[in-house]
Design a protein around this motif. Structure first.
Motif, PDB file in Angstrom:
ATOM      1  N   PRO A 152       0.815  -1.223   0.000  1.00  0.00           N
ATOM      2  CA  PRO A 152       0.000   0.000   0.000  1.00  0.00           C
ATOM      3  C   PRO A 152       0.846   1.270   0.000  1.00  0.00           C
ATOM      4  O   PRO A 152       1.986   1.285   0.450  1.00  0.00           O
ATOM      5  CB  PRO A 152      -0.782  -0.121   1.313  1.00  0.00           C
ATOM      6  N   ILE A 155       2.311   3.670   3.326  1.00  0.00           N
ATOM      7  CA  ILE A 155       2.612   2.391   3.958  1.00  0.00           C
ATOM      8  C   ILE A 155       1.780   2.199   5.221  1.00  0.00           C
ATOM      9  O   ILE A 155       1.340   3.151   5.859  1.00  0.00           O
ATOM     10  CB  ILE A 155       4.115   2.283   4.294  1.00  0.00           C
ATOM     11  N   SER A 156       1.569   0.953   5.566  1.00  0.00           N
ATOM     12  CA  SER A 156       0.852   0.583   6.785  1.00  0.00           C
ATOM     13  C   SER A 156       1.843   0.573   7.954  1.00  0.00           C
ATOM     14  O   SER A 156       3.041   0.813   7.761  1.00  0.00           O
ATOM     15  CB  SER A 156       0.231  -0.791   6.606  1.00  0.00           C
ATOM     16  N   PRO A 157       1.378   0.258   9.165  1.00  0.00           N
ATOM     17  CA  PRO A 157       2.303   0.133  10.303  1.00  0.00           C
ATOM     18  C   PRO A 157       3.393  -0.917  10.096  1.00  0.00           C
ATOM     19  O   PRO A 157       4.397  -0.915  10.812  1.00  0.00           O
ATOM     20  CB  PRO A 157       1.378  -0.254  11.460  1.00  0.00           C
ATOM     21  N   GLU A 163       3.207  -6.119   1.286  1.00  0.00           N
ATOM     22  CA  GLU A 163       2.243  -6.947   2.006  1.00  0.00           C
ATOM     23  C   GLU A 163       1.073  -7.421   1.145  1.00  0.00           C
ATOM     24  O   GLU A 163       0.395  -8.390   1.497  1.00  0.00           O
ATOM     25  CB  GLU A 163       1.715  -6.204   3.232  1.00  0.00           C
ATOM     26  N   TYR A 164       0.803  -6.763   0.015  1.00  0.00           N
ATOM     27  CA  TYR A 164      -0.277  -7.229  -0.853  1.00  0.00           C
ATOM     28  C   TYR A 164       0.132  -8.501  -1.601  1.00  0.00           C
ATOM     29  O   TYR A 164      -0.680  -9.401  -1.791  1.00  0.00           O
ATOM     30  CB  TYR A 164      -0.657  -6.149  -1.873  1.00  0.00           C
TER      31      TYR A 164
END
Length: 289
Positions: A152, A155-157, A163-164
């Protein structure tokens, strides 16, 4: 009879003139050409190094193309370039719109040579350095886990993680990506993108590359080598690598500026954006022996 022929000739000439004016009227009109003031620019050294120069175009609402006179080119309203060697450089800015173009040139004087720019560890690992051959070739490390992936944006945490989707070894055989080669030269910061005839691009931009075909989810498209391009490094909060023109590294997403996540003598790990936003692409490269 002569009078009749003259009348017909006059009538024909009249229709021809009317037709020419009609065609001219129907043609779309070009816009006004840019002014010399549109091509004016300012420059100043960066806060971190007197040999790293920041350039600002006067008109950001127009196409701005730069020639830094150091072997590098650039595009955009706010750009930077490095000058390791003392000397006088004639920097040019060319601006373009539908009505034409204008170019201005300014003299830039670099007072002192900064060997540290040439001996920069990042440059050395990327190109082999002044004590090596002066160039290094990289390719996608297709046999490693996670050599290609997407996550994403923002970015996520989890951070900078694909991560996708994270590619297992040899996940994309025969798509035109694994046989590409990317060579970085220290001399004049030249960059070669050798495609072997085709590249792999995201399915939302395949229309920009005629003659392609769908291949394992995205598109393999014809693409000639991009030689004698240029590369540059920006070291600020993030270390960014940019290649010039329509060259790119790895998978085509519409971007040619990359955040360096990892760089060693043998490994280069990059993350970069997507032309529509919302995604970050990851690619791991290996140095060619």
């Amino acid at each position: 009879m002569q009078k009749k022929r003259n009348s017909l000739a006059f009538l024909f000439f009249s229709f021809l003139i009317i037709g020419l004016f009609s065609c001219k009227k129907e043609n779309p009109q070009l816009g006004e050409a840019p002014l010399l003031t549109d091509a004016s620019f300012t420059f100043a050294p960066s806060d971190t190094n007197e040999n790293v120069i920041l350039f600002t175009a006067n008109n950001p609402n127009i196409i701005n193309m730069w020639d830094f006179d150091n072997g590098l080119q650039g595009e955009g309203a706010e750009v930077s370039s490095i000058y390791p060697n003392a000397g006088t450089y004639n920097v040019s800015l060319s601006v373009f719109n539908s009505g034409g173009s204008k170019t201005t040139t300014q003299e830039l004087v670099i007072e002192q040579t900064d060997p540290g720019l040439l001996n920069n560890p990042i440059y050395t690992m990327l190109t082999g350095g002044v004590d090596g051959p002066g160039f290094k070739t990289w390719y996608i490390d297709s046999l490693s886990e996670g050599h290609f992936g997407v996550g994403p944006d923002p970015i996520s945490p989890l951070g900078y993680v694909p991560e996708y989707w994270s590619a297992p070894p040899n996940a994309k055989p025969g798509v035109g990506m694994y046989d590409d080669r990317f060579t970085f030269y220290l001399n004049e910061y030249k960059f070669d993108m050798v495609t072997n005839g085709d590249v792999y691009v995201h399915n939302t931009i395949e229309s920009q590359y005629p003659g392609g075909f769908e291949n394992l989810g995205d598109f393999t498209v014809p693409y000639e080598n991009r030689l004698n391009m240029s590369w540059s490094i920006t070291e600020e909060a993030d270390t960014m690598l940019t290649v010039s023109g329509d060259s790119f590294i790895g998978f085509g997403s519409g971007f040619n500026t990359y955040k360096i996540l990892e760089l060693t003598d043998t490994s280069l790990y990059l993350v970069y954006g997507h032309h529509e936003g919302g995604l970050l692409w990851y690619v791991r490269l290996k140095a060619q022996p």
